[in-house]
Design a protein around this motif. Structure first.
Motif, PDB file in Angstrom:
ATOM      1  N   LEU A   1      44.057  47.903  33.354  1.00 17.96           N
ATOM      2  CA  LEU A   1      42.615  48.116  33.197  1.00 17.96           C
ATOM      3  C   LEU A   1      42.106  47.048  32.238  1.00 17.96           C
ATOM      4  O   LEU A   1      42.505  47.007  31.069  1.00 17.96           O
ATOM      5  N   ILE A   2      41.265  46.156  32.736  1.00 20.97           N
ATOM      6  CA  ILE A   2      40.729  45.094  31.887  1.00 20.97           C
ATOM      7  C   ILE A   2      39.242  45.340  31.666  1.00 20.97           C
ATOM      8  O   ILE A   2      38.462  45.331  32.615  1.00 20.97           O
TER       9      ILE A   2
ATOM     10  N   VAL B   1      48.559  53.630  32.508  1.00 18.22           N
ATOM     11  CA  VAL B   1      47.503  52.620  32.422  1.00 18.22           C
ATOM     12  C   VAL B   1      47.829  51.610  31.322  1.00 18.22           C
ATOM     13  O   VAL B   1      48.159  52.001  30.212  1.00 18.22           O
ATOM     14  N   VAL B   2      47.779  50.349  31.661  1.00 17.82           N
ATOM     15  CA  VAL B   2      47.943  49.293  30.663  1.00 17.82           C
ATOM     16  C   VAL B   2      46.551  48.784  30.309  1.00 17.82           C
ATOM     17  O   VAL B   2      45.852  48.234  31.159  1.00 17.82           O
ATOM     18  N   LEU B   3      46.173  48.988  29.056  1.00 15.10           N
ATOM     19  CA  LEU B   3      44.801  48.717  28.639  1.00 15.10           C
ATOM     20  C   LEU B   3      44.673  47.301  28.089  1.00 15.10           C
ATOM     21  O   LEU B   3      45.422  46.909  27.209  1.00 15.10           O
ATOM     22  N   CYS B   4      43.706  46.544  28.592  1.00 18.94           N
ATOM     23  CA  CYS B   4      43.517  45.174  28.117  1.00 18.94           C
ATOM     24  C   CYS B   4      42.043  44.926  27.815  1.00 18.94           C
ATOM     25  O   CYS B   4      41.170  45.405  28.521  1.00 18.94           O
ATOM     26  N   ASN B   5      41.794  44.170  26.787  1.00 24.67           N
ATOM     27  CA  ASN B   5      40.451  43.926  26.303  1.00 24.67           C
ATOM     28  C   ASN B   5      40.149  42.437  26.417  1.00 24.67           C
ATOM     29  O   ASN B   5      40.633  41.649  25.624  1.00 24.67           O
ATOM     30  N   SER B   6      39.338  42.055  27.400  1.00 23.48           N
ATOM     31  CA  SER B   6      39.128  40.620  27.610  1.00 23.48           C
ATOM     32  C   SER B   6      38.142  40.042  26.602  1.00 23.48           C
ATOM     33  O   SER B   6      38.077  38.830  26.423  1.00 23.48           O
TER      34      SER B   6
ATOM     35  N   ALA C   1      53.044  40.035  22.013  1.00 26.88           N
ATOM     36  CA  ALA C   1      51.998  40.734  22.749  1.00 26.88           C
ATOM     37  C   ALA C   1      51.897  42.154  22.200  1.00 26.88           C
ATOM     38  O   ALA C   1      52.890  42.724  21.747  1.00 26.88           O
ATOM     39  N   VAL C   2      50.701  42.713  22.235  1.00 28.50           N
ATOM     40  CA  VAL C   2      50.493  44.058  21.710  1.00 28.50           C
ATOM     41  C   VAL C   2      50.253  45.037  22.856  1.00 28.50           C
ATOM     42  O   VAL C   2      49.429  44.785  23.731  1.00 28.50           O
ATOM     43  N   VAL C   3      50.999  46.124  22.842  1.00 28.91           N
ATOM     44  CA  VAL C   3      50.760  47.193  23.809  1.00 28.91           C
ATOM     45  C   VAL C   3      49.977  48.287  23.099  1.00 28.91           C
ATOM     46  O   VAL C   3      50.462  48.888  22.141  1.00 28.91           O
ATOM     47  N   LEU C   4      48.760  48.511  23.574  1.00 28.83           N
ATOM     48  CA  LEU C   4      47.836  49.393  22.873  1.00 28.83           C
ATOM     49  C   LEU C   4      47.932  50.818  23.401  1.00 28.83           C
ATOM     50  O   LEU C   4      47.837  51.038  24.615  1.00 28.83           O
TER      51      LEU C   4
ATOM     52  N   TYR D   1      45.525  38.035  30.533  1.00 31.28           N
ATOM     53  CA  TYR D   1      45.906  39.408  30.843  1.00 31.28           C
ATOM     54  C   TYR D   1      46.218  39.574  32.328  1.00 31.28           C
ATOM     55  O   TYR D   1      47.145  40.295  32.696  1.00 31.28           O
ATOM     56  N   LEU D   2      45.449  38.914  33.181  1.00 30.54           N
ATOM     57  CA  LEU D   2      45.747  39.007  34.617  1.00 30.54           C
ATOM     58  C   LEU D   2      47.154  38.489  34.885  1.00 30.54           C
ATOM     59  O   LEU D   2      47.915  39.076  35.658  1.00 30.54           O
ATOM     60  N   GLN D   3      47.485  37.386  34.222  1.00 30.64           N
ATOM     61  CA  GLN D   3      48.818  36.809  34.369  1.00 30.64           C
ATOM     62  C   GLN D   3      49.891  37.817  33.935  1.00 30.64           C
ATOM     63  O   GLN D   3      50.848  38.079  34.664  1.00 30.64           O
ATOM     64  N   VAL D   4      49.686  38.395  32.757  1.00 34.52           N
ATOM     65  CA  VAL D   4      50.658  39.360  32.234  1.00 34.52           C
ATOM     66  C   VAL D   4      50.807  40.552  33.182  1.00 34.52           C
ATOM     67  O   VAL D   4      51.920  40.979  33.492  1.00 34.52           O
ATOM     68  N   LEU D   5      49.688  41.055  33.655  1.00 30.08           N
ATOM     69  CA  LEU D   5      49.751  42.223  34.541  1.00 30.08           C
ATOM     70  C   LEU D   5      50.484  41.873  35.830  1.00 30.08           C
ATOM     71  O   LEU D   5      51.266  42.668  36.356  1.00 30.08           O
ATOM     72  N   GLU D   6      50.248  40.693  36.312  1.00 35.41           N
ATOM     73  CA  GLU D   6      50.935  40.282  37.536  1.00 35.41           C
ATOM     74  C   GLU D   6      52.430  40.156  37.298  1.00 35.41           C
ATOM     75  O   GLU D   6      53.236  40.568  38.121  1.00 35.41           O
TER      76      GLU D   6
END
Lengths: 336, 336
Positions: free
Chosen positions: A65-66, A93-98, B92-95, A108-113
């Motif tokens: 979730l970005i 859910v992996v939470l990401c804050n762009s 990297a931080v996992v929130l 973050y897209l790279q990491v999620l992929e």
DNA sequence: GCCACTGTGTGAAACGTTTCATGCCGACAC
DNA sequence: GTGTCGGCATGAAACGTTTCACACAGTGGC
């Protein structure tokens, strides 16, 4: 370093396959064996290595979730809704804050992929970017949050801002106001532009001329301070305007402070309508009339669509969900 | 499903080892080979599988951060600070958001352990829980955020709430107030209790009797509405109290609204001091005097301590960092 | 006593990387 | 021509799981 399934197997006197079965299919294992394995697990303090598990399984049960800005209560509620639904459906859910920065969004897209998430919920900084398309082409479902894709090649969930503007406009017109100021952020933002469109529609529907009734002040920032200063400058020599519609609640609070400080009574001298219905709106010096968006619902709906697409990719058809906002009337427009 | 390093190797006509080297040690590969591999990578849309990488490497470059409540701006800023530092140091931080629920805290700790994060930053729901000790025993460094461990077997970062209470008290006494109301949440929370202790110390330091000067009202919830109602009830027949110190800004805003609605002038009839210096404090109907905590600094310091322990476990010594809060004076206590 | 079957456990293969010992080749010194 | 060395590439082992075909031992039917 930390004990592996093999250590557990040795200690319990069984094979690794059996330990794995205790972990994943306990019903296939006899009670006594299961107990022995459990004992070994706690004795050794074994914790499953999810990298290995996921590598072997080939698929993860998690979604990304970005969001643009976790400080914004809107996204916070969206995240909450999405987490709740994902949880029910067995996804993490992996939470990401762009933070509105393309570089962070990309990273973050790279990491999620790389983590092989099953799908991605995203409020993209820019709709229709090549990066997102590539992700989809490679088979990762995506759902747009608070955005729409004009090409409709993925699901999306948003709120109808035109209706929001209409609600605000109709409310103020119904109270008899004839000069309405629309104080907004950049009209380049779809949100801000749509709300203005709605306001104009409401005026037209009342048989009036939008050009005469509505006055637009566009500011770059959408915070209280900017709005306060703008309102002060404006009100110095303007008594004709009796109502202000602000593009968000922070701006409305700024206007409210400016009004009170220049001796205007709210709502008697000036009516104020905000947008978003943030938590503090009800607790302002004069409780604020505002447009509420079903924020948690947005997150819930988005997560549902995404999981649906992940679980049944072949039968899935893309949908564009559009929620309707709601008018919340408080003292800043009318005292009952 | 998605292409692997092997597919890339085949297409580029090299071995998998070479592809891996292009990815991780580009300098070991001849320019021409590297170019060929890169071409194959983009042609196939290859994305590294981080599960496999981490499994093989045996260690990840990520840390977990478990906060109590992402809706609270305090934790949001802490997270921001921690992310910034971790990023600089290559982690990297996992929130994770425990939402004050032990079950969620436990689940996230489990997930983080399974992911083999290098360390954990956490504001635990309960200090000294067995779960956290077990994690540490298994070799995962932890740092407490906004909490202290009396047994000092890990690092921690917090803010001195006693000093915060003292600052507020000294400020109000310096303005000549002789009857101070302390409006607080549950005194069972260390934060709330410490602030009261500080307030008492300030009064005593001024040569006055804390019992005579300070009046404590304890509420269960720490939000604006509760505070508003409490203040209204209290002020109905109390003109002696000329100053209120609130345990957080939301409560202070509730008191402010109650005061304005009952016709008191702020600060002339009533001075108000909040705590936290949330973003909106400066934009309230009367800008709020408040105690500011160095929130981002807390996150930064915590992340630094954690990474230090992760990278040099043998030379590391546990530290308890204690920041000092700061008084921010605005119109709610004194007009300049 | 034989067969089929069920319940339970085994062992090896596979997942996609990284690493490392090894090997190849051309260059350079003597 | 021989020996050595550096630069590059190779191929196999290893990481910790899950899965799957198979084995084994009782059980009950006939």
């Amino acid at each position: 370093m930390s004990p592996s399934i093999k250590d557990v197997a040795e200690r319990a006197g069984v094979s690794v396959g059996t330990v794995s079965n205790v972990l994943n299919h306990p019903e296939r294992v006899a009670d006594s064996t299961r107990a022995a394995v459990q004992a070994a697990i706690s004795a050794l303090g074994f914790v499953r290595n999810s990298s290995a598990a996921q590598l072997r399984a080939g698929t993860s049960r998690s979604i990304g979730l970005i969001v643009l800005d976790m400080a914004n209560p809107f996204f916070h509620d969206v995240a909450r809704g999405a987490e709740d639904v994902a949880d029910e459906l067995g996804y993490a859910v992996v939470l990401c804050n762009s933070d509105d920065q393309p570089s962070r969004e990309n990273r973050y897209l790279q990491v999620l992929e790389e983590q092989r998430v099953r799908g991605v919920l995203i409020t993209p900084i820019e709709v229709g970017s090549e990066r997102l398309d590539a992700l989809r082409r490679r088979g990762t479902p995506t759902v747009l949050v608070d955005r729409h894709d004009p090409r409709v090649n993925c699901c999306s969930v948003a709120v109808d801002d035109v209706v929001g503007g209409e609600l605000a406009g109709a409310h103020l017109l119904g109270l008899g106001h004839e000069r309405i100021l629309y104080l907004t952020g950049p009209l380049g933002l779809r949100q801000c532009a749509d709300r203005l469109t709605g306001l104009r529609q409401a005026v037209a529907a009342a048989g009036l001329d939008p050009g005469e009734v509505i006055d637009v002040v566009e500011e770059r920032a959408m915070n209280a301070r900017t709005a306060h200063d703008a309102a002060r400058a404006r009100f110095a020599d303007d008594r004709a305007t009796t109502a202000v519609f602000c593009a968000n609640d922070l701006m409305a609070l700024g206007v409210l402070r400016a009004a009170l400080n220049t001796g205007r009574r709210v709502p008697d001298d000036l009516a104020i309508v905000g947008y978003d219905d943030i938590e503090f709106a009800a607790d302002a010096a004069v409780p604020l009339t505002s447009i509420r968006q079903p924020t948690q619902q947005i997150g819930r709906a988005a997560a549902q669509l995404l999981v649906e697409e992940c679980d049944h990719p072949e039968t899935h058809a893309h949908q564009q969900v559009m929620f309707k906002p709601e008018l919340v009337i408080r003292d800043s427009t009318t005292r009952e």
